[in-house]
Design an enzyme around this catalytic site. Sequence first.
Site, PDB file in Angstrom:
ATOM      1  N   ASP A   1       3.215  13.233  15.381  1.00 35.59           N
ATOM      2  CA  ASP A   1       3.417  13.332  13.922  1.00 35.59           C
ATOM      3  C   ASP A   1       2.055  13.566  13.277  1.00 35.59           C
ATOM      4  OD1 ASP A   1       4.742  13.370  11.508  1.00 35.59           O
ATOM      5  OD2 ASP A   1       4.759  11.190  11.273  1.00 35.59           O
TER       6      ASP A   1
ATOM      7  N   LYS B   1       1.957  -3.499   8.797  1.00 31.50           N
ATOM      8  CA  LYS B   1       2.992  -2.477   8.796  1.00 31.50           C
ATOM      9  C   LYS B   1       4.315  -3.142   9.150  1.00 31.50           C
ATOM     10  CE  LYS B   1       4.013   2.173  10.482  1.00 31.50           C
ATOM     11  NZ  LYS B   1       3.453   3.389  11.088  1.00 31.50           N
TER      12      LYS B   1
ATOM     13  N   ILE C   1       0.842  -1.201   0.000  1.00 30.52           N
ATOM     14  CA  ILE C   1       0.000   0.000   0.000  1.00 30.52           C
ATOM     15  C   ILE C   1       0.872   1.243   0.000  1.00 30.52           C
ATOM     16  CG2 ILE C   1      -1.744   1.303   1.275  1.00 30.52           C
ATOM     17  CD1 ILE C   1      -2.457  -1.342   2.687  1.00 30.52           C
ATOM     18  N   SER C   2       1.927   1.170   0.765  1.00 25.11           N
ATOM     19  CA  SER C   2       2.754   2.363   0.890  1.00 25.11           C
ATOM     20  C   SER C   2       4.165   2.000   1.333  1.00 25.11           C
ATOM     21  CB  SER C   2       2.113   3.306   1.911  1.00 25.11           C
ATOM     22  OG  SER C   2       3.076   3.865   2.755  1.00 25.11           O
TER      23      SER C   2
ATOM     24  N   LYS D   1       8.735   6.298   5.269  1.00 26.59           N
ATOM     25  CA  LYS D   1      10.097   6.512   5.755  1.00 26.59           C
ATOM     26  C   LYS D   1      10.544   5.369   6.657  1.00 26.59           C
ATOM     27  CE  LYS D   1       8.959  10.512   7.491  1.00 26.59           C
ATOM     28  NZ  LYS D   1       7.633  10.790   6.907  1.00 26.59           N
ATOM     29  N   GLU D   2       9.636   4.965   7.530  1.00 24.77           N
ATOM     30  CA  GLU D   2      10.047   3.947   8.500  1.00 24.77           C
ATOM     31  C   GLU D   2       9.440   2.581   8.249  1.00 24.77           C
ATOM     32  OE1 GLU D   2      10.026   7.914  10.286  1.00 24.77           O
ATOM     33  OE2 GLU D   2       8.290   6.690   9.884  1.00 24.77           O
ATOM     34  N   SER D   3       8.506   2.539   7.319  1.00 21.77           N
ATOM     35  CA  SER D   3       7.820   1.261   7.179  1.00 21.77           C
ATOM     36  C   SER D   3       7.323   1.026   5.763  1.00 21.77           C
ATOM     37  CB  SER D   3       6.627   1.235   8.131  1.00 21.77           C
ATOM     38  OG  SER D   3       5.665   2.154   7.683  1.00 21.77           O
ATOM     39  N   VAL D   4       6.987  -0.227   5.522  1.00 21.56           N
ATOM     40  CA  VAL D   4       6.306  -0.601   4.299  1.00 21.56           C
ATOM     41  C   VAL D   4       4.978  -1.198   4.744  1.00 21.56           C
ATOM     42  CG1 VAL D   4       6.420  -1.985   2.189  1.00 21.56           C
ATOM     43  CG2 VAL D   4       8.510  -1.139   3.230  1.00 21.56           C
ATOM     44  N   VAL D   5       3.890  -0.746   4.137  1.00 23.46           N
ATOM     45  CA  VAL D   5       2.576  -1.232   4.547  1.00 23.46           C
ATOM     46  C   VAL D   5       1.985  -2.108   3.444  1.00 23.46           C
ATOM     47  CG1 VAL D   5       0.276  -0.574   5.347  1.00 23.46           C
ATOM     48  CG2 VAL D   5       2.243   0.847   5.938  1.00 23.46           C
TER      49      VAL D   5
END
Length: 511
Positions: free
Chosen positions: A399, A283, A255-256, A259-263
């Site tokens: 954030d 996540k 999905i995305s 910066k810190e993760s891949v979903v």
Amino acid sequence: MDQIGITAEENETGSVWKTKSPWGAPKAVVTPCSLTEVMSEQLAVQLDEELSAFPICPDVNEPLITGDNIDTSSDLKLAQMLQMEFDREFDTQLRREEKKFNGDSKVSISFENYRMVHPYDDTDSSEDEVDWQDTRHDPYGPDKPTTNPRKGFAGKGKNITTKHDEVVCGRKNTARMENFAPEVQVGDGIGMDLKLSNQVFNALKQHCYSEQRRSARLHEKKEHSTAEQAVDPKTRLLMYKMVNAGILENIHGCISTGKESVVFHGKGGSMEDKTVPEECALKVYKTTLNEFKNRDKYIKDDYRFKERFSKLNPRKIIRMWAEKEMHNLARMQKAGIPCPEVIILKKHILVMSFIGENQVPAPKLKEMRLSSEDMKGAYFQVLHMMQQLYQECNLVHADLSEYNMLWHDGKVWLIDVSQSVEPTHPHGLEFLFRDCRNVSTFFQKAGVSEAMNVYDLFNAVSGLEVKADSEAEFIAQIELLEKMNEDHVQKHGKKAPSYSDDGGPPIINDD
Ligand code: ATP
Ligand code: MN
């Protein structure tokens, strides 16, 4: 009959031997034939015919035996030669199958254990021999052999030197070290006839390979840092395991990549003690260290994780990010704030409910073109959620912006709370101020006339009454409050009472 083999020569039975014997001919016997000999010859022809019914394995290697002067009188040696030839062919075929089976896959399965030939005698041993003979320009004394004797069958008469011969094997092991681990100083080449026992050789080989793997891992890290590569084999394995366990039915595309993760999107399966929603979001926290370092400050000073932070290695700290997000989401869920529901946490993979439909994630508030009515509703909802977050969950998002608010089902959903901290965090109020500025700016720009300015919003959320004439002064006051809290912690060695204890609304601390 000629010397090499039996050629088209008629025998008494009238059959013709057309095959060339690869190992030369036995000495011609000129004695007259007896009946038994005729019989046995017939039998031989018959056997030969039967044998030729089988397909002949193509000979990929050079024929082992050439030349005319090979002694073929010993049946034992012939049998050994044949066996050798068979083993080699078998292993060549095995290699081919292994190669085909593994293809380009990064994870490969070795067929090594099924090989016929002793591991030290692999099929490219002939190359090895050439290699190591080249490397030693007579390092031994004149009485030392300069070549290895032929294995198994090469000796004359009964004096057979096998590949298992201790001396030969030892020398060979020593020489082989150069082939796969030139960095290992085996002390050879200076007139020392060093012989490594199989045991020592194996141990060294193991060590060298694990060293090579380790250094490969270090180099791979670079590769992992790109978004597409965020999912390393270990993570993939974890994901497969979840599917295997039935928690998820499958894991779809990404999905995305943030910066810190891949979903990822995943289709929900089932769990014993929990209902898994039909659609899930996974996540996966990136296991690279570069980016998360910037976020040290969020977790390092969070008293909840302080104890553990100092003792942990980076990989574990990444898992703590996932754990932090899980705890924070749970608190929000409890307060009734629309946010993803946590399903399960596996190391650095957090599975939660999917906000969206049919694999399409809900749009971010940033991307939505809301009617002014909806926008106004969204604003009041966000204001309320910020208050709940602060006062009921005892959290500051840290954030919060139109990028981390999704529009789904006619309302705003908060996501991405791994960096969220408690208000008493040494920088908690500064984070809150930043959140307020983002929210206030966004809704004011979106034309919501009711949207408060950043200062009013800050006070409305925190219940504090910070007053100042300029932004600089406002921030200075915030920092002062944080400082006071720090001092309190230092003096009393524990968490300070929440800021709102001096006048603000009560805080329900659910820990
Ligand atoms: P970024 O650096 O872009 O902020 P991140 O690493 O902080 O990313 P998130 O913000 O949590 O990760 O998620 C990234 C994106 O993935 C979100 O903007 C959203 O589009 C999508 N996403 C995350 N969680 C969910 C969810 N539960 N349901 C649907 N979509 C989600
Ligand atoms: Mn985000």
